[in-house]
Each structure stands twice: as C-alpha cells, then as structure tokens.
Design a protein around this motif. Sequence first.
Motif, short mmCIF file in Angstrom:
data_model
loop_
_atom_site.label_atom_id
_atom_site.label_comp_id
_atom_site.label_asym_id
_atom_site.label_seq_id
_atom_site.Cartn_x
_atom_site.Cartn_y
_atom_site.Cartn_z
N GLY A 123 42.81 43.39 51.15
CA GLY A 123 43.80 42.63 50.22
C GLY A 123 45.07 42.18 51.18
O GLY A 123 45.53 41.16 51.20
N SER A 232 48.49 44.50 45.49
CA SER A 232 48.74 44.46 44.05
C SER A 232 47.37 44.52 43.49
O SER A 232 46.30 44.09 44.01
CB SER A 232 49.54 43.05 43.76
OG SER A 232 48.56 42.29 44.25
N LEU A 233 47.35 44.94 42.06
CA LEU A 233 46.16 44.96 41.26
C LEU A 233 45.41 43.71 41.17
O LEU A 233 44.23 43.94 41.44
CB LEU A 233 46.55 45.74 40.00
CG LEU A 233 45.30 46.15 39.03
CD1 LEU A 233 44.34 47.07 39.71
CD2 LEU A 233 45.73 46.71 37.73
N PRO A 234 45.87 42.63 40.88
CA PRO A 234 45.14 41.40 40.73
C PRO A 234 44.45 41.06 42.10
O PRO A 234 43.15 40.65 42.22
CB PRO A 234 46.06 40.36 40.25
CG PRO A 234 47.47 41.07 39.86
CD PRO A 234 47.30 42.50 40.45
N LEU A 236 43.76 43.25 44.64
CA LEU A 236 42.59 44.27 44.91
C LEU A 236 41.54 43.77 44.18
O LEU A 236 40.12 44.12 44.44
CB LEU A 236 43.15 45.53 44.56
CG LEU A 236 44.18 46.02 45.55
CD1 LEU A 236 44.69 47.28 45.00
CD2 LEU A 236 43.75 46.05 46.74
N ARG A 237 41.51 43.54 42.76
CA ARG A 237 40.51 43.06 41.98
C ARG A 237 39.78 41.86 42.45
O ARG A 237 38.38 41.87 42.53
CB ARG A 237 40.85 42.65 40.53
CG ARG A 237 41.27 43.99 39.63
CD ARG A 237 41.92 43.70 38.52
NE ARG A 237 42.29 44.86 37.56
CZ ARG A 237 42.72 44.75 36.83
NH1 ARG A 237 43.22 43.77 35.89
NH2 ARG A 237 43.03 45.88 35.71
N VAL A 238 40.46 40.67 42.89
CA VAL A 238 39.76 39.62 43.62
C VAL A 238 38.99 39.99 44.95
O VAL A 238 37.84 39.77 45.01
CB VAL A 238 40.98 38.56 44.00
CG1 VAL A 238 40.21 37.74 45.04
CG2 VAL A 238 41.62 37.96 42.90
N GLU A 240 37.87 43.05 45.57
CA GLU A 240 36.72 44.06 45.02
C GLU A 240 35.39 42.90 44.54
O GLU A 240 34.08 42.98 44.82
CB GLU A 240 36.99 44.75 43.86
CG GLU A 240 35.90 45.70 43.42
CD GLU A 240 36.20 46.58 41.96
OE1 GLU A 240 35.53 47.32 41.90
OE2 GLU A 240 37.48 46.67 41.99
N ARG A 241 35.72 41.95 43.94
CA ARG A 241 34.74 41.00 43.32
C ARG A 241 34.15 40.36 44.43
O ARG A 241 32.91 39.63 44.44
CB ARG A 241 35.27 39.87 42.51
CG ARG A 241 35.90 40.53 41.01
CD ARG A 241 36.05 39.44 39.97
NE ARG A 241 36.75 39.86 38.71
CZ ARG A 241 38.08 39.90 38.64
NH1 ARG A 241 38.82 39.28 39.44
NH2 ARG A 241 38.38 40.54 37.30
#
Length: 244
Positions: A123, A232-234, A236-238, A240-241
């Motif tokens: 991230g 940030s969560l957004p 980290l999600r990006v 991860e994808r």
Amino acid sequence: MMAAANTLAGTPRNAFASERRFFLGMAIAIAATVILGFTVNAARMHWTFFALPIQVHVHAAAFLSWIILYVVQNWLIVRGSITRHRQLGVLGAGIALTMVVLGIVTTVMAIQQHRVPPFFPPGIFLVLDVLGVIGFGILTAWAIALRKQAAWHKRLMLCGTILVMSPALGRLLPMPQLGKFAPLAVFASMAVFVIAGMIFDLRVRGKIHPAYYWGGGVLVVTNVLVGPLGFSLPVLRVVERLAA
C-alpha cells in the motif's frame, strides 16, 4: 566613479549567470544521484537486465530521458541557447506526460507481478509512487504554463524533477535498516535539494522565491499523505485485488 558604476551595473548580470550555473549544477547533482542509485541497485541484485518485463524498460527509458533532457536544458540556458531550449521543451512536455502514465502503470503492474521492494508494504509502495509522479506532473505542467516567467519556470521544474528521485533514493539509501523510517528518509533526502535552492535564493536574491514554497509544499503534502493513505482500507483493498 565610472569604475564603481560599471561594477554595480555588472552585479545583476553576474547574479543572473550565477543562478543559471546553480540550476545546471542541481541538474547534474540530481542526474548523478539517480544514476548512482540504480547502479548500486543493479550491482546488489541478482537478475539480468533483459529478463525484466518490457514495461520496466519503457518506464526506465522515459524517466532516464527526462533526467538527461533536464541536464541538457539547463546547459543550453547557461550557453544562452534559448531558442534550442524552447524547441526541446516541446519534447520535454511529451516525455513528462508519458512519465506520469508510465509511472502509474508500472507501479500497478509491479504489485500485480509481486515485484514490490521487500522494505515497502504494498500500500505504501502504491501511494508513494503514484502521488510522487502526480506531484511531478502538476509541478511540471505549472512550470510549462509559466515558461515565460523564468524565475517561476526553473524553480517549479526543479521541484518537479526532485519528486521523481524517490525510486533512485530508495535504492541508494539503506532502506531495510531504516525500517519504518524508510519513507521519511526518502522524503528528507529530496527535501535537501529543495532547501539547497532556498539557501541559494537567500544568498543571491536576499529572499526565497515563492515557487519553492509551492514546490516544497507539494513534496511535503505528498509525503504526509503516504502513511494514512498507504494503510487505509480502500488502498489495501485495491492492493489485494491487484496482487490476487
């Protein structure tokens, strides 16, 4: 009296020439730092150059072209070749736009291919590189828009170029040993170049040109945002994808 008048008349011209030489010196220092950083990295890594993905080669070519062109452009100004400087400026604008696109694309592909440097959380790596190249794009575009105002143009261009030094500095500094302070060390190293410009202004002009406050401000803001956005969560999600 006549000799004194001639001396005073020559002072602004000498300061102007000194300023041009200073920016050439800064360009050379930046180029040397970038080349040294990637040379040191190549010496310590166990891979062959041609085994790297094609986007890495294109990315490296674009960024190296910018650094070389930046040195050449300042050298032309020292020589007084203003027309040639402006002609090459068109090429520079195209390279700058390409760098912004390639910087983002290459960073995303590095995460997808699991090629993130081990000392950077994915991230942080994503945010640091993307914000850096966007900051470069903003300052460079602004410098081009103010190309007829030389004082603004050369300082914004310097600050923009400093922002794309982070990958080289990340390879030159002992990042694994710095741990959580690694991003701060990269920021501090870039800030040294901005501060050098400010000190030169104080010595020659008697005051700091406002372009440095804007350029330095972009440098500070982009680095302050790295930590909060990188974890940030957004984001980290990006990541991860992308890495899936």
